[in-house]
Each structure stands twice: as structure tokens, then as C-alpha cells.
Design a protein around this motif. Sequence first.
Motif, PDB file in Angstrom:
ATOM      1  N   PRO A  65      22.977  58.089  76.924  1.00 37.01           N
ATOM      2  CA  PRO A  65      24.347  58.396  76.513  1.00 37.01           C
ATOM      3  C   PRO A  65      24.437  58.460  74.989  1.00 37.01           C
ATOM      4  O   PRO A  65      23.527  58.010  74.291  1.00 37.01           O
ATOM      5  CB  PRO A  65      25.151  57.212  77.063  1.00 37.01           C
ATOM      6  N   PRO A  66      25.537  58.981  74.463  1.00 36.36           N
ATOM      7  CA  PRO A  66      25.685  59.021  73.005  1.00 36.36           C
ATOM      8  C   PRO A  66      25.768  57.607  72.424  1.00 36.36           C
ATOM      9  O   PRO A  66      26.216  56.681  73.099  1.00 36.36           O
ATOM     10  CB  PRO A  66      26.997  59.781  72.800  1.00 36.36           C
ATOM     11  N   PHE A  67      25.305  57.448  71.185  1.00 37.65           N
ATOM     12  CA  PHE A  67      25.372  56.144  70.532  1.00 37.65           C
ATOM     13  C   PHE A  67      26.753  55.970  69.910  1.00 37.65           C
ATOM     14  O   PHE A  67      27.090  56.591  68.913  1.00 37.65           O
ATOM     15  CB  PHE A  67      24.294  56.027  69.446  1.00 37.65           C
ATOM     16  N   LYS A  68      27.560  55.141  70.543  1.00 43.74           N
ATOM     17  CA  LYS A  68      28.901  54.826  70.056  1.00 43.74           C
ATOM     18  C   LYS A  68      29.326  53.507  70.668  1.00 43.74           C
ATOM     19  O   LYS A  68      28.793  53.078  71.691  1.00 43.74           O
ATOM     20  CB  LYS A  68      29.889  55.950  70.377  1.00 43.74           C
ATOM     21  N   SER A  72      34.004  57.626  76.047  1.00 45.67           N
ATOM     22  CA  SER A  72      35.216  58.260  76.554  1.00 45.67           C
ATOM     23  C   SER A  72      35.202  58.213  78.082  1.00 45.67           C
ATOM     24  O   SER A  72      34.167  57.964  78.704  1.00 45.67           O
ATOM     25  CB  SER A  72      35.288  59.711  76.085  1.00 45.67           C
ATOM     26  N   GLU A  73      36.343  58.492  78.673  1.00 46.09           N
ATOM     27  CA  GLU A  73      36.428  58.526  80.137  1.00 46.09           C
ATOM     28  C   GLU A  73      35.485  59.595  80.703  1.00 46.09           C
ATOM     29  O   GLU A  73      34.815  59.373  81.710  1.00 46.09           O
ATOM     30  CB  GLU A  73      37.870  58.812  80.564  1.00 46.09           C
ATOM     31  N   GLN A  78      30.420  60.976  83.487  1.00 43.99           N
ATOM     32  CA  GLN A  78      29.135  61.669  83.471  1.00 43.99           C
ATOM     33  C   GLN A  78      27.992  60.698  83.791  1.00 43.99           C
ATOM     34  O   GLN A  78      27.104  61.010  84.591  1.00 43.99           O
ATOM     35  CB  GLN A  78      28.907  62.318  82.103  1.00 43.99           C
ATOM     36  N   MET A  79      28.017  59.500  83.199  1.00 44.48           N
ATOM     37  CA  MET A  79      26.973  58.501  83.467  1.00 44.48           C
ATOM     38  C   MET A  79      27.003  58.078  84.934  1.00 44.48           C
ATOM     39  O   MET A  79      25.960  57.988  85.588  1.00 44.48           O
ATOM     40  CB  MET A  79      27.155  57.298  82.546  1.00 44.48           C
ATOM     41  N   ILE A  80      28.202  57.822  85.440  1.00 43.41           N
ATOM     42  CA  ILE A  80      28.347  57.404  86.837  1.00 43.41           C
ATOM     43  C   ILE A  80      27.826  58.498  87.773  1.00 43.41           C
ATOM     44  O   ILE A  80      27.106  58.212  88.730  1.00 43.41           O
ATOM     45  CB  ILE A  80      29.825  57.052  87.137  1.00 43.41           C
ATOM     46  N   LYS A  81      28.158  59.740  87.478  1.00 41.73           N
ATOM     47  CA  LYS A  81      27.699  60.860  88.315  1.00 41.73           C
ATOM     48  C   LYS A  81      26.175  60.974  88.299  1.00 41.73           C
ATOM     49  O   LYS A  81      25.552  61.152  89.352  1.00 41.73           O
ATOM     50  CB  LYS A  81      28.344  62.165  87.863  1.00 41.73           C
ATOM     51  N   LYS A  82      25.584  60.881  87.120  1.00 38.70           N
ATOM     52  CA  LYS A  82      24.114  60.969  87.020  1.00 38.70           C
ATOM     53  C   LYS A  82      23.449  59.888  87.871  1.00 38.70           C
ATOM     54  O   LYS A  82      22.483  60.144  88.572  1.00 38.70           O
ATOM     55  CB  LYS A  82      23.657  60.829  85.561  1.00 38.70           C
ATOM     56  N   ILE A  83      23.971  58.681  87.776  1.00 37.99           N
ATOM     57  CA  ILE A  83      23.406  57.563  88.549  1.00 37.99           C
ATOM     58  C   ILE A  83      23.607  57.798  90.039  1.00 37.99           C
ATOM     59  O   ILE A  83      22.657  57.698  90.830  1.00 37.99           O
ATOM     60  CB  ILE A  83      24.035  56.224  88.106  1.00 37.99           C
ATOM     61  N   LYS A 102      29.363  44.702  79.509  1.00 36.47           N
ATOM     62  CA  LYS A 102      30.743  45.158  79.678  1.00 36.47           C
ATOM     63  C   LYS A 102      30.784  46.457  80.474  1.00 36.47           C
ATOM     64  O   LYS A 102      31.621  46.619  81.360  1.00 36.47           O
ATOM     65  CB  LYS A 102      31.409  45.360  78.309  1.00 36.47           C
ATOM     66  N   TRP A 103      29.857  47.369  80.166  1.00 38.33           N
ATOM     67  CA  TRP A 103      29.838  48.644  80.889  1.00 38.33           C
ATOM     68  C   TRP A 103      29.511  48.403  82.367  1.00 38.33           C
ATOM     69  O   TRP A 103      30.167  48.963  83.259  1.00 38.33           O
ATOM     70  CB  TRP A 103      28.825  49.616  80.275  1.00 38.33           C
ATOM     71  N   ALA A 104      28.530  47.564  82.638  1.00 33.83           N
ATOM     72  CA  ALA A 104      28.155  47.265  84.027  1.00 33.83           C
ATOM     73  C   ALA A 104      29.312  46.612  84.780  1.00 33.83           C
ATOM     74  O   ALA A 104      29.575  46.946  85.940  1.00 33.83           O
ATOM     75  CB  ALA A 104      26.923  46.364  84.058  1.00 33.83           C
TER      76      ALA A 104
END
Length: 179
Positions: A65-68, A72-73, A78-83, A102-104
Motif C-alpha cells: 500500500p502507499p506509505f502514509k 483513504s476509504e 482495495q487492500m481488503i479486495k486484494k486479500i 490498528k488496521w488489522a
Amino acid sequence: LGSIINSREVIKKNQGPDVFDFYMNYLNNKRGKAFFLGSTKEVLNGIKKRSSIEYPNINIEYFSPPFKSVFSELENKQMIKKINDFNPNIVFIGMTCPKQEKWAHEHGKKLKTDLICSIGAVFNWYSGDQNEIHPLWWKLRLAWFKRTIDRPEIIKRYPNIGIFFYHLLLSLFGIKKYE
């Protein structure tokens, strides 16, 4: 360290590299699937290359993912879909602490996976991007200290660490006992 000083008990270690090795061996025996989320494409390629030799029975996919500091939503979706499209047994997250936890926590229920492991720096060590911490530091349970020496910016993540060491010293000198 606190447990050893306070109660003379050695807590069973549960450190990133140990967790990673355990589950990678498990997946290799099961012919499972692992998804790596976080870090750079170069690090992720290094993980995939090394694991194809050490764990040849694991099907691996990854996403950088981008480094930030906050996604964003759209980026989260996009990450959830890839997984979920890959449907892994385990998702390893390496986004720095505490962002990965936190993301998990925030998105874990949306993921089609059996397990989520936040293992951070293990991504860099396993890929060869950074030198691994010498086993002696792990054995002494001071790997966290070695990492802090090597990367003092880590201290910014733990603004209250001084309070912990203050109480640890009080305990060490028998001034205060914690149960």
C-alpha cells in the motif's frame, strides 16, 4: 524483563520471528496460502523469493500500500479486495507499529482469512532488506532494546516508555513490588 525481575518467572516468548516461522512451517505442511500486506515491492519480492526456497509448498501473494499514516476509504477497500480475492489462510501485516495493529483491528472482520499476524520488522529481516537481530539479543529478551539502539526513532512510538523503566527500576531495587 519485568516479569523476570518482579516474579522471577520467565514468560514463554512470543516474538515476531518465532510467530512467523511457526506459521510459515504450518502453512508449508498444509500447502496453504499466505498474504503479505505492507512494506515496499522490493521487500515483498524478497520475501516471496526466499520463501519459495524455504517454504516451497506455500502459495504467496502480496500488496504494497502507499506509505502514509492514514489510508483513504478507497485504499482500504482495495487492500481488503486484494486479500479476499486471494483468500489466504494467514495475512501477515508489516506496516509499522501501531498502524498495522490498528488496521488489522479495524478491517479484520472484513477479511476472508483464518488468522492475521502483525509482524512489522520481520518483513525487512526475512527479505534481507535489514540485518536480522543477533539471536543472543532474542535469547536475553532484549531484541527490543537492540532495535531501539539501531533505530532510536522507535522511541517516538512509545512516549510513556520512561514511566515503564522508572517502575522497573523501583521494582529492581525492591522499593516497589508489583503483582
